[in-house]
Design an enzyme around this catalytic site. Structure first.
Site, PDB file in Angstrom:
ATOM      1  N   HIS A 292      19.086  21.792  72.324  1.00 34.36           N
ATOM      2  CA  HIS A 292      20.542  21.692  71.266  1.00 34.36           C
ATOM      3  C   HIS A 292      21.778  22.207  72.744  1.00 34.36           C
ATOM      4  O   HIS A 292      20.981  22.459  74.045  1.00 34.36           O
ATOM      5  CB  HIS A 292      20.345  22.546  70.287  1.00 34.36           C
ATOM      6  CG  HIS A 292      19.482  24.399  70.334  1.00 34.36           C
ATOM      7  ND1 HIS A 292      19.024  24.335  70.995  1.00 34.36           N
ATOM      8  CD2 HIS A 292      20.311  25.552  71.002  1.00 34.36           C
ATOM      9  CE1 HIS A 292      18.433  25.920  71.220  1.00 34.36           C
ATOM     10  NE2 HIS A 292      19.836  26.483  71.191  1.00 34.36           N
TER      11      HIS A 292
ATOM     12  N   GLU B 104      24.268  24.081  67.614  1.00 40.66           N
ATOM     13  CA  GLU B 104      24.703  25.760  67.149  1.00 40.66           C
ATOM     14  C   GLU B 104      25.230  26.411  67.489  1.00 40.66           C
ATOM     15  O   GLU B 104      26.622  25.995  68.711  1.00 40.66           O
ATOM     16  CB  GLU B 104      23.158  26.100  67.756  1.00 40.66           C
ATOM     17  CG  GLU B 104      22.688  27.482  67.296  1.00 40.66           C
ATOM     18  CD  GLU B 104      21.603  28.673  68.575  1.00 40.66           C
ATOM     19  OE1 GLU B 104      21.310  27.988  69.758  1.00 40.66           O
ATOM     20  OE2 GLU B 104      21.497  29.836  68.156  1.00 40.66           O
TER      21      GLU B 104
ATOM     22  N   HIS C  57      25.142  28.225  75.361  1.00 44.62           N
ATOM     23  CA  HIS C  57      23.696  28.418  76.274  1.00 44.62           C
ATOM     24  C   HIS C  57      23.821  27.330  75.547  1.00 44.62           C
ATOM     25  O   HIS C  57      23.619  26.269  75.000  1.00 44.62           O
ATOM     26  CB  HIS C  57      23.107  29.473  75.812  1.00 44.62           C
ATOM     27  CG  HIS C  57      22.625  29.074  74.594  1.00 44.62           C
ATOM     28  ND1 HIS C  57      22.760  30.231  73.508  1.00 44.62           N
ATOM     29  CD2 HIS C  57      21.270  28.574  73.426  1.00 44.62           C
ATOM     30  CE1 HIS C  57      22.307  30.146  72.695  1.00 44.62           C
ATOM     31  NE2 HIS C  57      21.637  29.166  72.261  1.00 44.62           N
TER      32      HIS C  57
HETATM   33 CO    CO Z   1      19.676  28.584  70.895  1.00 46.49          CO
END
Ligand code: CO
Length: 144
Positions: free
Chosen positions: A85, A134, A12
């Site tokens: 992110h 991440e 994502h």
């Molecule tokens: Co995230």
């Protein structure tokens, strides 16, 4: 874990928003996205989040939860919100975390449970071209 090609799919893109309901309404009403989850609170990470589900992956909308939210400062600098992110999946978060540290990346936290219910770590953007990365352990049920 292989030390090469250990990055799995881009899971994502995280977008920080000042008003999550307004952001959901925009993706729904302007872009016509029909699959958007209800906002949920994730107190240990100091965020509330919702997923905008697209054929190619997800957008993770995040907004501060509580006074100590790690994204409050980001929103202070970016009052309208912005891309915060990107998240890649890995098979084994502990092995990936150790490997990143070995390779000189600053790993910002011990693995902790993220919005997808699997452990995540964040890497310092100063070590990764200005992008907060991440890493997220792939959900075992394959669900996203
Ligand atoms: Co995230």
């Amino acid at each position: 874990m292989s030390k090469d090609n250990f990055l799995g799919p881009l899971n994502h893109v995280g977008i920080a928003v000042p008003d999550i309901d307004a952001a959901i309404a925009m993706y729904r009403d302007v872009f016509g996205v029909t699959d958007i989850t209800e906002p949920k609170d994730l107190p240990p990470q100091g965020v509330s989040y919702a997923f905008v589900n697209l054929p190619s992956g997800q957008i993770e909308l995040i907004t501060p939860y509580g006074d100590m939210s790690p994204i409050s400062k980001f929103l202070k600098n970016n009052p309208k919100g912005g891309q915060h992110h990107i998240c890649f999946e890995v098979d084994d978060i502990h092995a990936a975390s150790l490997l990143m540290a070995e390779r000189g990346m600053r790993v910002l936290n011990e693995p902790r449970i993220g919005a997808h219910g699997t452990p995540v770590v964040f890497l310092h953007p100063g070590d990764s071209g200005g992008v907060l990365i991440e890493l997220m352990e792939t959900p075992k049920d394959g669900g996203h």
